[in-house]
Design a protein around this motif. Structure first.
Motif, PDB file in Angstrom:
ATOM      1  N   PRO A 282       0.796  -1.223   0.000  1.00  0.00           N
ATOM      2  CA  PRO A 282       0.000   0.000   0.000  1.00  0.00           C
ATOM      3  C   PRO A 282       0.832   1.279   0.000  1.00  0.00           C
ATOM      4  CG  PRO A 282       0.017  -0.954   2.183  1.00  0.00           C
ATOM      5  CD  PRO A 282       0.787  -1.892   1.281  1.00  0.00           C
ATOM      6  N   ASP A 283       2.092   1.181   0.373  1.00  0.00           N
ATOM      7  CA  ASP A 283       2.906   2.378   0.523  1.00  0.00           C
ATOM      8  C   ASP A 283       3.610   2.736  -0.784  1.00  0.00           C
ATOM      9  OD1 ASP A 283       2.135   2.445   3.209  1.00  0.00           O
ATOM     10  OD2 ASP A 283       3.771   1.108   3.764  1.00  0.00           O
ATOM     11  N   GLN A 284       4.742   2.132  -1.008  1.00  0.00           N
ATOM     12  CA  GLN A 284       5.543   2.455  -2.175  1.00  0.00           C
ATOM     13  C   GLN A 284       6.133   1.181  -2.746  1.00  0.00           C
ATOM     14  OE1 GLN A 284       8.668   5.234  -1.304  1.00  0.00           O
ATOM     15  NE2 GLN A 284       9.348   5.353  -3.404  1.00  0.00           N
ATOM     16  N   MET A 285       6.073   1.065  -4.063  1.00  0.00           N
ATOM     17  CA  MET A 285       6.663  -0.091  -4.724  1.00  0.00           C
ATOM     18  C   MET A 285       8.185  -0.015  -4.627  1.00  0.00           C
ATOM     19  SD  MET A 285       4.531  -2.226  -5.950  1.00  0.00           S
ATOM     20  CE  MET A 285       2.825  -2.167  -5.472  1.00  0.00           C
ATOM     21  N   PRO A 286       8.835  -1.164  -4.651  1.00  0.00           N
ATOM     22  CA  PRO A 286      10.297  -1.164  -4.607  1.00  0.00           C
ATOM     23  C   PRO A 286      10.875  -0.385  -5.795  1.00  0.00           C
ATOM     24  CG  PRO A 286       9.423  -3.384  -4.381  1.00  0.00           C
ATOM     25  CD  PRO A 286       8.275  -2.502  -4.727  1.00  0.00           C
ATOM     26  N   PRO A 287      11.969   0.331  -5.571  1.00  0.00           N
ATOM     27  CA  PRO A 287      12.547   1.137  -6.658  1.00  0.00           C
ATOM     28  C   PRO A 287      13.379   0.294  -7.622  1.00  0.00           C
ATOM     29  CG  PRO A 287      13.892   1.333  -4.696  1.00  0.00           C
ATOM     30  CD  PRO A 287      12.703   0.491  -4.315  1.00  0.00           C
ATOM     31  N   ALA A 288      13.636   0.869  -8.781  1.00  0.00           N
ATOM     32  CA  ALA A 288      14.539   0.247  -9.753  1.00  0.00           C
ATOM     33  C   ALA A 288      15.958   0.673  -9.389  1.00  0.00           C
ATOM     34  CB  ALA A 288      14.173   0.679 -11.169  1.00  0.00           C
ATOM     35  N   ASP A 289      16.453   0.131  -8.278  1.00  0.00           N
ATOM     36  CA  ASP A 289      17.778   0.491  -7.773  1.00  0.00           C
ATOM     37  C   ASP A 289      18.857  -0.353  -8.455  1.00  0.00           C
ATOM     38  OD1 ASP A 289      17.299  -1.964  -6.593  1.00  0.00           O
ATOM     39  OD2 ASP A 289      17.244  -1.200  -4.546  1.00  0.00           O
ATOM     40  N   GLU A 290      20.096  -0.150  -8.051  1.00  0.00           N
ATOM     41  CA  GLU A 290      21.229  -0.832  -8.678  1.00  0.00           C
ATOM     42  C   GLU A 290      21.124  -2.360  -8.598  1.00  0.00           C
ATOM     43  OE1 GLU A 290      24.219  -0.970 -11.198  1.00  0.00           O
ATOM     44  OE2 GLU A 290      23.311   0.903 -10.532  1.00  0.00           O
ATOM     45  N   PRO A 291      20.796  -2.934  -7.425  1.00  0.00           N
ATOM     46  CA  PRO A 291      20.652  -4.400  -7.387  1.00  0.00           C
ATOM     47  C   PRO A 291      19.571  -4.911  -8.338  1.00  0.00           C
ATOM     48  CG  PRO A 291      20.831  -3.534  -5.162  1.00  0.00           C
ATOM     49  CD  PRO A 291      20.703  -2.356  -6.073  1.00  0.00           C
ATOM     50  N   TYR A 292      18.460  -4.169  -8.456  1.00  0.00           N
ATOM     51  CA  TYR A 292      17.401  -4.579  -9.384  1.00  0.00           C
ATOM     52  C   TYR A 292      17.915  -4.529 -10.825  1.00  0.00           C
ATOM     53  CZ  TYR A 292      13.509  -4.513 -12.516  1.00  0.00           C
ATOM     54  OH  TYR A 292      12.698  -4.788 -13.583  1.00  0.00           O
ATOM     55  N   LEU A 293      18.612  -3.443 -11.164  1.00  0.00           N
ATOM     56  CA  LEU A 293      19.113  -3.304 -12.538  1.00  0.00           C
ATOM     57  C   LEU A 293      20.111  -4.412 -12.873  1.00  0.00           C
ATOM     58  CD1 LEU A 293      19.486   0.579 -12.770  1.00  0.00           C
ATOM     59  CD2 LEU A 293      17.663  -0.858 -13.718  1.00  0.00           C
ATOM     60  N   GLU A 294      20.929  -4.806 -11.905  1.00  0.00           N
ATOM     61  CA  GLU A 294      21.853  -5.921 -12.117  1.00  0.00           C
ATOM     62  C   GLU A 294      21.089  -7.219 -12.341  1.00  0.00           C
ATOM     63  OE1 GLU A 294      24.718  -6.142  -8.933  1.00  0.00           O
ATOM     64  OE2 GLU A 294      25.326  -4.060  -9.234  1.00  0.00           O
ATOM     65  N   SER A 295      20.044  -7.427 -11.545  1.00  0.00           N
ATOM     66  CA  SER A 295      19.222  -8.620 -11.694  1.00  0.00           C
ATOM     67  C   SER A 295      18.521  -8.630 -13.050  1.00  0.00           C
ATOM     68  CB  SER A 295      18.192  -8.680 -10.561  1.00  0.00           C
ATOM     69  OG  SER A 295      17.259  -9.697 -10.779  1.00  0.00           O
ATOM     70  N   LEU A 296      17.977  -7.490 -13.435  1.00  0.00           N
ATOM     71  CA  LEU A 296      17.301  -7.369 -14.726  1.00  0.00           C
ATOM     72  C   LEU A 296      18.259  -7.675 -15.870  1.00  0.00           C
ATOM     73  CD1 LEU A 296      14.764  -6.563 -16.355  1.00  0.00           C
ATOM     74  CD2 LEU A 296      15.590  -4.202 -16.244  1.00  0.00           C
ATOM     75  N   THR A 297      19.460  -7.138 -15.786  1.00  0.00           N
ATOM     76  CA  THR A 297      20.472  -7.391 -16.808  1.00  0.00           C
ATOM     77  C   THR A 297      20.783  -8.886 -16.889  1.00  0.00           C
ATOM     78  OG1 THR A 297      21.426  -5.199 -16.488  1.00  0.00           O
ATOM     79  CG2 THR A 297      22.835  -6.853 -17.531  1.00  0.00           C
ATOM     80  N   GLY A 298      20.911  -9.519 -15.744  1.00  0.00           N
ATOM     81  CA  GLY A 298      21.188 -10.952 -15.718  1.00  0.00           C
ATOM     82  C   GLY A 298      20.077 -11.784 -16.329  1.00  0.00           C
ATOM     83  N   LYS A 299      18.834 -11.345 -16.157  1.00  0.00           N
ATOM     84  CA  LYS A 299      17.701 -12.082 -16.726  1.00  0.00           C
ATOM     85  C   LYS A 299      17.562 -11.837 -18.230  1.00  0.00           C
ATOM     86  CE  LYS A 299      15.145 -11.983 -12.390  1.00  0.00           C
ATOM     87  NZ  LYS A 299      14.063 -11.341 -11.636  1.00  0.00           N
ATOM     88  N   LEU A 300      17.877 -10.610 -18.656  1.00  0.00           N
ATOM     89  CA  LEU A 300      17.729 -10.276 -20.072  1.00  0.00           C
ATOM     90  C   LEU A 300      18.849 -10.840 -20.940  1.00  0.00           C
ATOM     91  CD1 LEU A 300      16.513  -6.560 -19.921  1.00  0.00           C
ATOM     92  CD2 LEU A 300      15.226  -8.545 -20.726  1.00  0.00           C
ATOM     93  N   ARG A 301      20.041 -10.931 -20.389  1.00  0.00           N
ATOM     94  CA  ARG A 301      21.212 -11.363 -21.173  1.00  0.00           C
ATOM     95  C   ARG A 301      20.978 -12.686 -21.906  1.00  0.00           C
ATOM     96  NH1 ARG A 301      25.910  -9.017 -21.005  1.00  0.00           N
ATOM     97  NH2 ARG A 301      27.588 -10.013 -22.140  1.00  0.00           N
ATOM     98  N   PRO A 302      20.514 -13.754 -21.227  1.00  0.00           N
ATOM     99  CA  PRO A 302      20.293 -15.006 -21.968  1.00  0.00           C
ATOM    100  C   PRO A 302      19.152 -14.901 -22.983  1.00  0.00           C
ATOM    101  CG  PRO A 302      19.767 -15.287 -19.631  1.00  0.00           C
ATOM    102  CD  PRO A 302      20.330 -13.929 -19.792  1.00  0.00           C
ATOM    103  N   LEU A 303      18.137 -14.093 -22.704  1.00  0.00           N
ATOM    104  CA  LEU A 303      17.045 -13.916 -23.666  1.00  0.00           C
ATOM    105  C   LEU A 303      17.544 -13.212 -24.929  1.00  0.00           C
ATOM    106  CD1 LEU A 303      14.162 -12.794 -21.272  1.00  0.00           C
ATOM    107  CD2 LEU A 303      14.472 -15.034 -22.342  1.00  0.00           C
ATOM    108  N   ILE A 304      18.367 -12.194 -24.735  1.00  0.00           N
ATOM    109  CA  ILE A 304      18.925 -11.477 -25.877  1.00  0.00           C
ATOM    110  C   ILE A 304      19.877 -12.386 -26.653  1.00  0.00           C
ATOM    111  CG2 ILE A 304      20.425  -9.552 -26.548  1.00  0.00           C
ATOM    112  CD1 ILE A 304      19.163  -8.022 -24.105  1.00  0.00           C
ATOM    113  N   SER A 305      20.690 -13.149 -25.938  1.00  0.00           N
ATOM    114  CA  SER A 305      21.619 -14.080 -26.602  1.00  0.00           C
ATOM    115  C   SER A 305      20.864 -15.075 -27.463  1.00  0.00           C
ATOM    116  CB  SER A 305      22.457 -14.823 -25.562  1.00  0.00           C
ATOM    117  OG  SER A 305      23.259 -13.933 -24.833  1.00  0.00           O
TER     118      SER A 305
END
Length: 133
Positions: free
Chosen positions: A78-101
């Motif tokens: 109800p308060d605030q959604m988690p931000p797109a911080d550095e750990p999230y961006l690293e995780s996102l990059t890790g998930k996208l890399r194999p899809l892009i490959s």
């Protein structure tokens, strides 16, 4: 919101449930403060094991997208959604890399890949616009 679960999929059911709830939040079908069914009710509705639903809920709680209260039950943050911080961006990059490959290996060029991403992004946002009061 209708949860999309495919019992024949290679994707684990708890992950499908997690993804479906995340899409509901992203599309604004599920708004901050909205209640989700109890673990028992969700499991019964979907015809899956309670542990499966509990696992999806626990992951969403750890990620900061839901709260689990003894009295209120399961609630979209109800308060605030988690931000797109550095750990999230690293995780996102890790998930996208194999899809892009894989896309590159299958012959998709950058323009085609980005077009698919843009379409999905816009589709999810359009659903949200339908739900705005």
């Amino acid at each position: 919101m209708l949860m999309k679960i495919d019992l024949e999929s290679d994707v684990p059911i708890y992950q499908q449930l997690h993804n479906s709830i995340m899409e509901g939040i992203a599309s604004k079908e599920l708004a901050p403060g909205d209640s989700l069914p109890s673990v028992r009710a969700m499991a019964s509705d979907l015809g899956v094991n309670m542990h499966t639903v509990n696992k999806a809920y626990q992951i969403l709680k750890q990620e900061g997208f839901i709260q689990i209260h003894r009295q209120k039950g399961v609630v979209i943050q109800p308060d605030q959604m988690p931000p797109a911080d550095e750990p999230y961006l690293e995780s996102l990059t890790g998930k996208l890399r194999p899809l892009i490959s894989e896309a590159i290996c299958r012959g998709l060029d950058e323009k085609q890949f980005l077009k698919i991403c843009e379409k999905l992004y816009n589709d999810i946002q359009k659903v949200g616009e339908q739900w705005k009061p």
